[in-house]
Design a protein around this motif. Sequence first.
Motif, PDB file in Angstrom:
ATOM      1  N   SER A  65       0.834  -1.202   0.000  1.00  0.00           N
ATOM      2  CA  SER A  65       0.000   0.000   0.000  1.00  0.00           C
ATOM      3  C   SER A  65       0.865   1.247   0.000  1.00  0.00           C
ATOM      4  O   SER A  65       2.062   1.193   0.302  1.00  0.00           O
ATOM      5  N   CYS A  66       0.246   2.369  -0.343  1.00  0.00           N
ATOM      6  CA  CYS A  66       0.941   3.657  -0.269  1.00  0.00           C
ATOM      7  C   CYS A  66      -0.062   4.754   0.035  1.00  0.00           C
ATOM      8  O   CYS A  66      -1.247   4.625  -0.248  1.00  0.00           O
ATOM      9  N   ARG A  67       0.457   5.813   0.641  1.00  0.00           N
ATOM     10  CA  ARG A  67      -0.331   7.013   0.923  1.00  0.00           C
ATOM     11  C   ARG A  67       0.240   8.146   0.103  1.00  0.00           C
ATOM     12  O   ARG A  67       1.460   8.333   0.035  1.00  0.00           O
ATOM     13  N   LEU A  68      -0.642   8.909  -0.513  1.00  0.00           N
ATOM     14  CA  LEU A  68      -0.251  10.094  -1.250  1.00  0.00           C
ATOM     15  C   LEU A  68      -0.828  11.304  -0.541  1.00  0.00           C
ATOM     16  O   LEU A  68      -2.016  11.332  -0.199  1.00  0.00           O
ATOM     17  N   ALA A  69       0.011  12.282  -0.291  1.00  0.00           N
ATOM     18  CA  ALA A  69      -0.393  13.477   0.445  1.00  0.00           C
ATOM     19  C   ALA A  69      -1.258  14.380  -0.430  1.00  0.00           C
ATOM     20  O   ALA A  69      -1.190  14.316  -1.663  1.00  0.00           O
ATOM     21  N   PRO A  70      -2.058  15.235   0.191  1.00  0.00           N
ATOM     22  CA  PRO A  70      -2.806  16.223  -0.589  1.00  0.00           C
ATOM     23  C   PRO A  70      -1.844  17.043  -1.448  1.00  0.00           C
ATOM     24  O   PRO A  70      -0.779  17.449  -0.987  1.00  0.00           O
ATOM     25  N   GLY A  71      -2.197  17.206  -2.720  1.00  0.00           N
ATOM     26  CA  GLY A  71      -1.354  17.976  -3.628  1.00  0.00           C
ATOM     27  C   GLY A  71      -0.224  17.194  -4.274  1.00  0.00           C
ATOM     28  O   GLY A  71       0.463  17.713  -5.154  1.00  0.00           O
ATOM     29  N   GLU A  72      -0.005  15.944  -3.856  1.00  0.00           N
ATOM     30  CA  GLU A  72       1.071  15.119  -4.434  1.00  0.00           C
ATOM     31  C   GLU A  72       0.553  14.445  -5.705  1.00  0.00           C
ATOM     32  O   GLU A  72      -0.373  13.645  -5.659  1.00  0.00           O
ATOM     33  N   ALA A  73       1.157  14.780  -6.830  1.00  0.00           N
ATOM     34  CA  ALA A  73       0.738  14.191  -8.102  1.00  0.00           C
ATOM     35  C   ALA A  73       1.077  12.709  -8.132  1.00  0.00           C
ATOM     36  O   ALA A  73       2.080  12.275  -7.563  1.00  0.00           O
ATOM     37  N   ARG A  74       0.239  11.937  -8.814  1.00  0.00           N
ATOM     38  CA  ARG A  74       0.485  10.507  -8.949  1.00  0.00           C
ATOM     39  C   ARG A  74       0.001  10.023 -10.312  1.00  0.00           C
ATOM     40  O   ARG A  74      -0.915  10.565 -10.909  1.00  0.00           O
ATOM     41  N   ALA A  75       0.653   8.979 -10.792  1.00  0.00           N
ATOM     42  CA  ALA A  75       0.208   8.245 -11.971  1.00  0.00           C
ATOM     43  C   ALA A  75       0.273   6.769 -11.616  1.00  0.00           C
ATOM     44  O   ALA A  75       1.220   6.319 -10.961  1.00  0.00           O
ATOM     45  N   LEU A  76      -0.737   6.021 -12.013  1.00  0.00           N
ATOM     46  CA  LEU A  76      -0.764   4.575 -11.819  1.00  0.00           C
ATOM     47  C   LEU A  76      -0.562   3.906 -13.169  1.00  0.00           C
ATOM     48  O   LEU A  76      -1.029   4.414 -14.189  1.00  0.00           O
ATOM     49  N   ALA A  77       0.091   2.737 -13.172  1.00  0.00           N
ATOM     50  CA  ALA A  77       0.275   1.994 -14.416  1.00  0.00           C
ATOM     51  C   ALA A  77       0.401   0.509 -14.135  1.00  0.00           C
ATOM     52  O   ALA A  77       1.036   0.105 -13.156  1.00  0.00           O
ATOM     53  N   ASN A  78      -0.204  -0.289 -15.006  1.00  0.00           N
ATOM     54  CA  ASN A  78      -0.005  -1.727 -14.989  1.00  0.00           C
ATOM     55  C   ASN A  78       0.958  -2.037 -16.128  1.00  0.00           C
ATOM     56  O   ASN A  78       0.571  -2.024 -17.294  1.00  0.00           O
ATOM     57  N   ARG A  79       2.195  -2.305 -15.783  1.00  0.00           N
ATOM     58  CA  ARG A  79       3.246  -2.547 -16.780  1.00  0.00           C
ATOM     59  C   ARG A  79       3.481  -4.033 -17.030  1.00  0.00           C
ATOM     60  O   ARG A  79       4.509  -4.410 -17.600  1.00  0.00           O
ATOM     61  N   THR A  80       2.546  -4.858 -16.598  1.00  0.00           N
ATOM     62  CA  THR A  80       2.687  -6.305 -16.776  1.00  0.00           C
ATOM     63  C   THR A  80       1.722  -6.790 -17.853  1.00  0.00           C
ATOM     64  O   THR A  80       0.935  -6.017 -18.396  1.00  0.00           O
ATOM     65  N   ASN A  81       1.762  -8.084 -18.120  1.00  0.00           N
ATOM     66  CA  ASN A  81       0.846  -8.697 -19.079  1.00  0.00           C
ATOM     67  C   ASN A  81      -0.362  -9.339 -18.404  1.00  0.00           C
ATOM     68  O   ASN A  81      -1.128 -10.038 -19.061  1.00  0.00           O
ATOM     69  N   ALA A  82      -0.512  -9.111 -17.113  1.00  0.00           N
ATOM     70  CA  ALA A  82      -1.644  -9.677 -16.365  1.00  0.00           C
ATOM     71  C   ALA A  82      -2.480  -8.541 -15.780  1.00  0.00           C
ATOM     72  O   ALA A  82      -1.948  -7.475 -15.454  1.00  0.00           O
ATOM     73  N   PRO A  83      -3.778  -8.740 -15.611  1.00  0.00           N
ATOM     74  CA  PRO A  83      -4.612  -7.713 -14.980  1.00  0.00           C
ATOM     75  C   PRO A  83      -4.164  -7.448 -13.545  1.00  0.00           C
ATOM     76  O   PRO A  83      -3.548  -8.299 -12.897  1.00  0.00           O
ATOM     77  N   ALA A  84      -4.463  -6.263 -13.056  1.00  0.00           N
ATOM     78  CA  ALA A  84      -4.161  -5.877 -11.679  1.00  0.00           C
ATOM     79  C   ALA A  84      -5.381  -5.164 -11.095  1.00  0.00           C
ATOM     80  O   ALA A  84      -6.203  -4.617 -11.835  1.00  0.00           O
ATOM     81  N   SER A  85      -5.485  -5.176  -9.765  1.00  0.00           N
ATOM     82  CA  SER A  85      -6.599  -4.510  -9.087  1.00  0.00           C
ATOM     83  C   SER A  85      -6.069  -3.756  -7.882  1.00  0.00           C
ATOM     84  O   SER A  85      -5.188  -4.237  -7.173  1.00  0.00           O
ATOM     85  N   ILE A  86      -6.635  -2.560  -7.663  1.00  0.00           N
ATOM     86  CA  ILE A  86      -6.161  -1.705  -6.584  1.00  0.00           C
ATOM     87  C   ILE A  86      -7.350  -1.044  -5.895  1.00  0.00           C
ATOM     88  O   ILE A  86      -8.285  -0.593  -6.556  1.00  0.00           O
ATOM     89  N   LEU A  87      -7.337  -1.056  -4.564  1.00  0.00           N
ATOM     90  CA  LEU A  87      -8.338  -0.346  -3.773  1.00  0.00           C
ATOM     91  C   LEU A  87      -7.887   1.089  -3.571  1.00  0.00           C
ATOM     92  O   LEU A  87      -6.699   1.343  -3.377  1.00  0.00           O
ATOM     93  N   LEU A  88      -8.840   2.001  -3.552  1.00  0.00           N
ATOM     94  CA  LEU A  88      -8.592   3.403  -3.296  1.00  0.00           C
ATOM     95  C   LEU A  88      -9.476   3.844  -2.135  1.00  0.00           C
ATOM     96  O   LEU A  88     -10.679   3.576  -2.147  1.00  0.00           O
ATOM     97  N   ALA A  89      -8.884   4.501  -1.148  1.00  0.00           N
ATOM     98  CA  ALA A  89      -9.649   5.121  -0.049  1.00  0.00           C
ATOM     99  C   ALA A  89      -9.261   6.581  -0.013  1.00  0.00           C
ATOM    100  O   ALA A  89      -8.078   6.922  -0.022  1.00  0.00           O
ATOM    101  N   MET A  90     -10.278   7.459   0.024  1.00  0.00           N
ATOM    102  CA  MET A  90     -10.006   8.889   0.098  1.00  0.00           C
ATOM    103  C   MET A  90     -11.190   9.618   0.730  1.00  0.00           C
ATOM    104  O   MET A  90     -12.296   9.087   0.754  1.00  0.00           O
ATOM    105  N   PRO A  91     -10.950  10.808   1.270  1.00  0.00           N
ATOM    106  CA  PRO A  91     -12.031  11.544   1.916  1.00  0.00           C
ATOM    107  C   PRO A  91     -13.137  11.899   0.914  1.00  0.00           C
ATOM    108  O   PRO A  91     -12.876  12.051  -0.284  1.00  0.00           O
ATOM    109  N   THR A  92     -14.352  12.040   1.435  1.00  0.00           N
ATOM    110  CA  THR A  92     -15.475  12.433   0.575  1.00  0.00           C
ATOM    111  C   THR A  92     -15.404  13.901   0.242  1.00  0.00           C
ATOM    112  O   THR A  92     -14.734  14.669   0.881  1.00  0.00           O
TER     113      THR A  92
END
Length: 110
Positions: free
Chosen positions: A83-110
Amino acid sequence: MQVTRYGDARSYEAPEHYGMHCLRLQGKEATATDTIWIGLSHLLPGGHTSLKDATVEKIYIVVAGEVTVETGSECVTLGFLDSCRLAPGEARALANRTNAPASILLAMPT
């Protein structure tokens, strides 16, 4: 108690998400949460997001496969239950660089 069955979870469109299918599990239109919402994103091989920041913190947990998370200064590949935490204002990019599907949960304030 408010239960969201995986089979009943509604999909949602997230801007600048490519090759991804996003589901709302808790919060927003899914349930009446007060402080957070939780989503599940499935990334196809090559699926990714743009490098973008948010005004609130985000927490990601990989539940299948591998997902690479990039910020303006770091790049890390997360595996099962990493897992990882990203701070408010911290830019992020996600990528699946493999040949298999991936799944990720996201939790964030409403």
